[in-house]
Scaffold this active site. Structure first.
Site, PDB file in Angstrom:
ATOM      1  N   ARG A 138      54.824 -30.295  58.042  1.00 45.91           N
ATOM      2  CA  ARG A 138      54.276 -31.133  59.118  1.00 45.91           C
ATOM      3  C   ARG A 138      53.416 -30.309  60.067  1.00 45.91           C
ATOM      4  O   ARG A 138      52.384 -30.778  60.550  1.00 45.91           O
ATOM      5  CB  ARG A 138      55.402 -31.841  59.877  1.00 45.91           C
ATOM      6  N   LYS A 142      52.120 -33.744  65.851  1.00 44.31           N
ATOM      7  CA  LYS A 142      53.024 -33.296  66.919  1.00 44.31           C
ATOM      8  C   LYS A 142      52.308 -32.274  67.804  1.00 44.31           C
ATOM      9  O   LYS A 142      52.654 -31.085  67.855  1.00 44.31           O
ATOM     10  CB  LYS A 142      54.295 -32.708  66.314  1.00 44.31           C
ATOM     11  N   GLU A 165      56.455 -46.551  68.761  1.00 47.15           N
ATOM     12  CA  GLU A 165      57.639 -45.700  68.857  1.00 47.15           C
ATOM     13  C   GLU A 165      57.991 -45.490  70.316  1.00 47.15           C
ATOM     14  O   GLU A 165      57.298 -45.979  71.218  1.00 47.15           O
ATOM     15  CB  GLU A 165      57.414 -44.361  68.155  1.00 47.15           C
TER      16      GLU A 165
END
Length: 384
Positions: free
Chosen positions: A129, A231, A267
């Site tokens: 990721r 992220k 989210e």
């Protein structure tokens, strides 16, 4: 000035034996300093104490820096140098460091088994990721092996900070940032990869109690074509104002809607969301605006194993308000039940407790992470 010159002249005509004694004194001090440095280097890198001096029964999610951090640098050519463990300390950055535009991070945890061994949960997925995020932010990134090795070294060096089994975990944060100086908008000339750690308990102040969420209609977290699925630091600053406002009103966290129609669930501020209706568990699809959580992915697989129909789709806010259960997932939050959601002027309560889908999924996940349940999926890495 005359007095100063006079003193200087006198010092120059001191007897030779006085100068010799002065040099001998300096030599003695230098020898003592060198000896002390040698003794310091002989000390073991890892402290032998079984546990740090902590109140393990009252851990929150605050920063308690563990002893060591891992540091590795990368120049413009994209090659990372060999990293090393250093004592946790401040780092030196140029005021013009490229961190203002280029920085991404990960979050993973080390758990202690009942027999004392340490476990990591799917760190290779965090590595992948970070690579995907780095590509989006035009940054070089460590290889999967480099990333996992850095996390392992950090966890093992800080083993006395891993809470006893069942008391919490060691939160490990890998951080990749543009550290080289740059004035204009562009890739930094140098990058720094750091891994540090802190022992933690529950993320929310409610502990394992059900959360109270608020559906945000004014602010959005991400937009199509942006970097909502990465992220990066750019994803977290925008939620702070809405989150602060919600907490001042007594809510645990905020649920964000899509930026186009403001009707579809995305989210929460720091975690993914699941909606349960009967034997169907739905979660918003990762379409570029939602972070693809590793806990999210794991829970979806566990739910399928338990016979639930797991669906990734666009989840309308009306479905959320009509659900049997709602829960959140993330590395920091784990699997957290939602007790209520407030949307406009309507407040809905949801099923919670030991028989809920949330609790059943959480029990399996935590069991695998802590070694209480046999890992048949290859998710867990033992580091000692």
């Amino acid at each position: 000035m005359i007095k100063a010159i006079s003193y200087l002249r006198k010092s120059l005509v001191l007897p030779l034996h006085t100068h010799i004694r002065t040099l001998q004194t300096f030599s003695k001090y230098n020898a003592q300093a060198a000896s002390a440095l040698r003794e310091e280097r002989k000390k073991p890198l890892y402290q032998d104490d079984e546990y740090a001096n902590m109140d393990w029964d009252n851990l929150g999610f605050g920063l308690t820096p563990a002893d060591y951090m891992y540091v590795m640098k990368c120049s413009k050519d994209g090659e990372f140098t060999k990293g090393e463990l250093n004592r946790f300390d401040n780092i030196q950055l140029s005021p013009s460091a490229g961190v203002y535009s280029q920085a991404i991070y990960e979050g993973t945890k080390a758990y202690r088994k009942e027999n004392g061994k340490l476990l990591l949960f799917r760190p290779d997925h965090n590595a992948v990721r970070m690579q995907l995020g780095a590509e989006r932010m035009l940054m070089p990134s460590p290889s999967v092996d480099q990333f996992v090795d850095a996390v392992k070294q950090t966890a093992f060096a800080n083993k006395r900070w891993v809470p006893p089994s069942g008391k919490g975990s060691l939160y490990i944060r890998p951080l990749l940032m543009g550290s080289g100086p740059i004035l204009g908008l562009g890739p930094a000339p140098e990058y720094t990869f750091i891994v540090y750690a802190s022992p933690v308990g529950n993320y929310f102040k409610e502990g394992i109690a059900a959360l109270n969420l608020y559906v945000e209609e004014e602010y959005v977290r991400a937009a199509p074509g942006g970097a909502g699925g990465v992220k990066s630091i750019t994803n977290y600053a925008p939620v702070l104002k809405a989150l602060s406002r919600a907490k001042s009103r007594g809510f645990s966290d905020v649920l964000y809607l899509d930026s186009v129609k403001k009707k579809y669930l995305e989210e929460a501020s720091s975690c993914n969301v699941f909606v349960v209706k009967g034997r169907t568990i739905s979660t918003p699809a990762t379409n570029g605006t939602i972070l693809e959580g590793i806990t999210r992915k794991s829970v979806m697989e566990i739910a399928s194993d338990q016979g639930y129909e797991v669906v990734e789709k666009a989840v309308h806010v009306d479905e959320v308000m009509d659900a049997d259960e709602v829960f959140c997932t993330g590395t920091a939050v784990g699997v957290a039940p939602v007790g209520t959601i407030t949307y406009q002027d309507k407040r809905v309560e949801y099923e919670t407790g030991d028989e809920s889908a949330c609790q059943k999924l959480r029990s399996v996940l935590v069991g695998i992470q802590t070694g209480l349940i046999e890992d048949n999926k290859g998710w867990v890495t033992c580091i000692n």
